[in-house]
Design a protein around this motif. Structure first.
Motif, PDB file in Angstrom:
ATOM      1  N   SER A 159       0.483  -5.922  16.960  1.00 28.34           N
ATOM      2  CA  SER A 159      -1.306  -5.313  16.749  1.00 28.34           C
ATOM      3  C   SER A 159      -0.713  -6.768  15.171  1.00 28.34           C
ATOM      4  O   SER A 159      -2.608  -6.329  14.785  1.00 28.34           O
ATOM      5  CB  SER A 159      -0.820  -3.887  16.292  1.00 28.34           C
ATOM      6  N   LEU A 160      -0.233  -6.861  14.804  1.00 26.49           N
ATOM      7  CA  LEU A 160      -0.481  -7.968  13.679  1.00 26.49           C
ATOM      8  C   LEU A 160      -1.105  -9.094  13.598  1.00 26.49           C
ATOM      9  O   LEU A 160      -0.114 -10.085  14.060  1.00 26.49           O
ATOM     10  CB  LEU A 160       0.860  -8.212  13.088  1.00 26.49           C
ATOM     11  N   SER A 161      -2.202  -9.384  13.492  1.00 24.06           N
ATOM     12  CA  SER A 161      -2.413 -10.781  13.946  1.00 24.06           C
ATOM     13  C   SER A 161      -2.060 -11.847  12.404  1.00 24.06           C
ATOM     14  O   SER A 161      -2.864 -11.634  11.685  1.00 24.06           O
ATOM     15  CB  SER A 161      -4.628 -10.711  13.792  1.00 24.06           C
ATOM     16  N   ILE A 210      -6.252 -21.484  -1.170  1.00 25.34           N
ATOM     17  CA  ILE A 210      -5.886 -21.005  -0.336  1.00 25.34           C
ATOM     18  C   ILE A 210      -5.911 -19.724   0.104  1.00 25.34           C
ATOM     19  O   ILE A 210      -5.342 -18.715  -0.890  1.00 25.34           O
ATOM     20  CB  ILE A 210      -4.497 -21.543   0.398  1.00 25.34           C
ATOM     21  N   GLY A 211      -6.345 -18.261   0.941  1.00 28.90           N
ATOM     22  CA  GLY A 211      -7.104 -16.885   1.020  1.00 28.90           C
ATOM     23  C   GLY A 211      -5.130 -16.703   1.884  1.00 28.90           C
ATOM     24  O   GLY A 211      -5.325 -16.937   2.768  1.00 28.90           O
ATOM     25  N   SER A 212      -4.914 -15.519   0.893  1.00 31.80           N
ATOM     26  CA  SER A 212      -3.635 -15.405   2.050  1.00 31.80           C
ATOM     27  C   SER A 212      -3.413 -14.045   2.149  1.00 31.80           C
ATOM     28  O   SER A 212      -3.136 -12.953   0.907  1.00 31.80           O
ATOM     29  CB  SER A 212      -1.896 -15.482   1.218  1.00 31.80           C
ATOM     30  N   GLY A 213      -3.359 -13.364   3.402  1.00 36.08           N
ATOM     31  CA  GLY A 213      -3.530 -11.993   3.638  1.00 36.08           C
ATOM     32  C   GLY A 213      -3.485 -11.741   5.160  1.00 36.08           C
ATOM     33  O   GLY A 213      -2.118 -12.997   5.911  1.00 36.08           O
ATOM     34  N   SER A 214      -3.497 -10.721   5.534  1.00 36.32           N
ATOM     35  CA  SER A 214      -3.527 -10.963   7.472  1.00 36.32           C
ATOM     36  C   SER A 214      -5.182 -11.022   7.621  1.00 36.32           C
ATOM     37  O   SER A 214      -5.943  -9.965   7.402  1.00 36.32           O
ATOM     38  CB  SER A 214      -2.691  -9.708   7.737  1.00 36.32           C
ATOM     39  N   ALA A 215      -5.618 -11.400   9.310  1.00 33.22           N
ATOM     40  CA  ALA A 215      -6.416 -10.633   9.890  1.00 33.22           C
ATOM     41  C   ALA A 215      -6.262  -9.138  10.545  1.00 33.22           C
ATOM     42  O   ALA A 215      -7.838  -8.933  10.611  1.00 33.22           O
ATOM     43  CB  ALA A 215      -6.933 -11.766  10.703  1.00 33.22           C
ATOM     44  N   THR A 216      -5.837  -9.375  10.941  1.00 32.31           N
ATOM     45  CA  THR A 216      -5.575  -7.493  10.518  1.00 32.31           C
ATOM     46  C   THR A 216      -4.163  -7.164   9.647  1.00 32.31           C
ATOM     47  O   THR A 216      -3.054  -7.666  10.437  1.00 32.31           O
ATOM     48  CB  THR A 216      -5.309  -6.948  12.446  1.00 32.31           C
ATOM     49  N   HIS A 217      -3.860  -5.623   9.284  1.00 33.05           N
ATOM     50  CA  HIS A 217      -3.169  -5.370   8.486  1.00 33.05           C
ATOM     51  C   HIS A 217      -2.966  -3.882   8.556  1.00 33.05           C
ATOM     52  O   HIS A 217      -3.308  -3.080   7.355  1.00 33.05           O
ATOM     53  CB  HIS A 217      -2.727  -5.803   7.482  1.00 33.05           C
ATOM     54  N   ASN A 218      -2.260  -3.266   9.715  1.00 31.21           N
ATOM     55  CA  ASN A 218      -2.016  -2.162   9.896  1.00 31.21           C
ATOM     56  C   ASN A 218      -0.870  -1.464   9.930  1.00 31.21           C
ATOM     57  O   ASN A 218      -0.352  -1.611  10.978  1.00 31.21           O
ATOM     58  CB  ASN A 218      -2.894  -1.319  10.645  1.00 31.21           C
ATOM     59  N   LEU A 219       0.029  -1.053   8.848  1.00 34.59           N
ATOM     60  CA  LEU A 219       1.280  -0.724   8.792  1.00 34.59           C
ATOM     61  C   LEU A 219       2.099   0.050  10.188  1.00 34.59           C
ATOM     62  O   LEU A 219       2.814   0.470  10.200  1.00 34.59           O
ATOM     63  CB  LEU A 219       2.354  -1.117   8.038  1.00 34.59           C
ATOM     64  N   ARG A 220       0.661   1.163   9.841  1.00 31.65           N
ATOM     65  CA  ARG A 220       1.400   2.138  10.679  1.00 31.65           C
ATOM     66  C   ARG A 220       1.917   2.199  12.077  1.00 31.65           C
ATOM     67  O   ARG A 220       1.866   2.949  12.591  1.00 31.65           O
ATOM     68  CB  ARG A 220       0.693   3.627   9.980  1.00 31.65           C
ATOM     69  N   LEU A 221       0.494   1.388  12.511  1.00 28.79           N
ATOM     70  CA  LEU A 221       0.417   0.923  14.032  1.00 28.79           C
ATOM     71  C   LEU A 221       1.060  -0.231  14.222  1.00 28.79           C
ATOM     72  O   LEU A 221       1.267  -0.861  15.423  1.00 28.79           O
ATOM     73  CB  LEU A 221      -0.918   1.403  14.630  1.00 28.79           C
ATOM     74  N   PRO A 229       0.448  -1.183  -0.092  1.00 25.01           N
ATOM     75  CA  PRO A 229       0.061   0.226   0.597  1.00 25.01           C
ATOM     76  C   PRO A 229       0.586   1.495  -0.089  1.00 25.01           C
ATOM     77  O   PRO A 229       1.599   1.506   0.611  1.00 25.01           O
ATOM     78  CB  PRO A 229      -1.323  -0.457   1.897  1.00 25.01           C
ATOM     79  N   LYS A 230       0.530   2.196  -0.430  1.00 28.06           N
ATOM     80  CA  LYS A 230       0.855   3.539  -1.064  1.00 28.06           C
ATOM     81  C   LYS A 230       1.776   3.901   0.801  1.00 28.06           C
ATOM     82  O   LYS A 230       3.063   4.770   0.403  1.00 28.06           O
ATOM     83  CB  LYS A 230       0.091   4.936  -1.729  1.00 28.06           C
ATOM     84  N   HIS A 231       0.937   4.181   1.312  1.00 27.37           N
ATOM     85  CA  HIS A 231       1.036   4.083   2.797  1.00 27.37           C
ATOM     86  C   HIS A 231       2.804   4.032   3.616  1.00 27.37           C
ATOM     87  O   HIS A 231       3.352   4.267   4.378  1.00 27.37           O
ATOM     88  CB  HIS A 231      -0.068   5.066   3.703  1.00 27.37           C
ATOM     89  N   LEU A 232       2.620   2.359   3.270  1.00 28.39           N
ATOM     90  CA  LEU A 232       4.325   1.527   3.615  1.00 28.39           C
ATOM     91  C   LEU A 232       4.771   2.854   3.215  1.00 28.39           C
ATOM     92  O   LEU A 232       5.992   3.070   3.764  1.00 28.39           O
ATOM     93  CB  LEU A 232       4.151   0.833   3.388  1.00 28.39           C
ATOM     94  N   TYR A 233       5.247   3.306   2.285  1.00 26.69           N
ATOM     95  CA  TYR A 233       6.620   4.427   0.844  1.00 26.69           C
ATOM     96  C   TYR A 233       6.120   5.571   2.042  1.00 26.69           C
ATOM     97  O   TYR A 233       7.327   6.339   2.149  1.00 26.69           O
ATOM     98  CB  TYR A 233       6.313   4.101  -0.395  1.00 26.69           C
TER      99      TYR A 233
END
Length: 280
Positions: free
Chosen positions: A268-270, A179-190, A70-74
């Motif tokens: 905070s990454l589940s 398989i769905g591959s992602g994250s149950a929570t995903h806020n890289l800012r926090l 996501p753009k905010h990561l950069y």
């Protein structure tokens, strides 16, 4: 065959001493001891305007993808840190040379078009991004099963992705592991240090998600932005959540959910991961 949602984490999971790593390493002994004929991964790290499936006739390349976040990561992570990760972990030496699954890819495209996703496309050059190769390297280190990927559409919603999953349900009867591959929570800012307690917003959303799935409230999960507590904080961008909707939809309306792993990383990454049992 059952379908799954895996919270995959970063490539650091391959070397970190984490419960999520050991969970994935025990995959064949505990959660899933059946050998699939092929694997379809819906990855958070492949975003397209219309659904796209990788059509690789030889061996999958390994993508070292630090350009599709996501753009905010950069905005919050200096390029220097990204370069440090690349050098320190020697990502260029890591390979997951699983064979491609062109026959499966053709079936995926055909099923999607039959269901009305007429813009479904094939990609004959894309390899496996880290949403696929990180968990698969731990789950199936031999890289001996054919693998292809399916993209997500971040400008769409949960229902769109649930319906994609419904279209792909016949693949389960053919021995395809979805398989769905992602994250149950995903806020890289926090994200924070490992020793910082998990914040309430993450705990509340993660608990709501588990209860909603276990109680069969699929529609609530599809409308998570309205129904889920702190949904916009847990997922400021949706791409890491939509793979769950595809896996859930592919299991069918009567699917029963099981929480097969739960742990936390970076505060905070589940890493919550689920099996959707179909009875087939």
């Amino acid at each position: 065959m059952d379908t799954f949602f895996i919270s995959h984490g970063s490539p650091r999971l391959l070397i970190n001493d984490k419960p999520a790593r050991y969970f994935l390493e025990s995959w064949k002994e505990k959660p899933f001891h059946v050998a699939p004929k092929a694997i379809l991964v819906i990855s958070a790290h492949w975003e397209t305007t219309e659904p796209a499936v990788s059509m690789i006739k030889g061996t999958n390349d390994t993508i070292y993808d630090f350009t599709n976040f996501p753009k905010h990561l950069y905005e919050v992570v200096p390029l220097l840190i990204l370069l440090f990760y690349l050098v320190f972990f020697n990502f260029h030496k890591l390979k997951y040379p699983a064979p491609g699954a062109p026959e499966l890819a053709r079936k995926v495209k055909k099923l999607l078009q039959k269901a009305g996703f007429n813009g479904a496309e094939e990609d004959e050059s894309r390899g496996l991004d880290h949403g696929a190769w990180v968990p698969l390297m731990l789950m199936y280190p031999e890289a001996n099963f054919p693998v292809c990927q399916l993209s997500v559409q971040s400008h769409k919603d949960g229902t769109h992705h649930y319906n994609i999953g419904k279209a792909l349900a016949p693949l389960r009867e053919e021995g395809v592991l979805i398989i769905g591959s992602g994250s149950a929570t995903h806020n890289l800012r926090l994200l924070d240090r490992e020793d910082v307690p998990t914040p309430d917003w993450a705990l509340e959303f993660d608990s709501w998600l588990t209860q909603s799935l276990l109680l069969g409230r699929h529609e609530d999960v599809n409308k998570y932005e309205e129904k889920g507590p702190n949904a916009k904080i847990a997922h400021p961008e949706p791409e890491h959540f939509f793979p769950l909707h595809v896996a859930l939809g592919a299991a069918g309306e009567e699917a029963k959910a099981e929480l097969i792993h739960q742990s936390w990383g970076s505060s905070s990454l589940s890493y919550s991961s689920y099996r959707f049992m179909t009875g087939a």
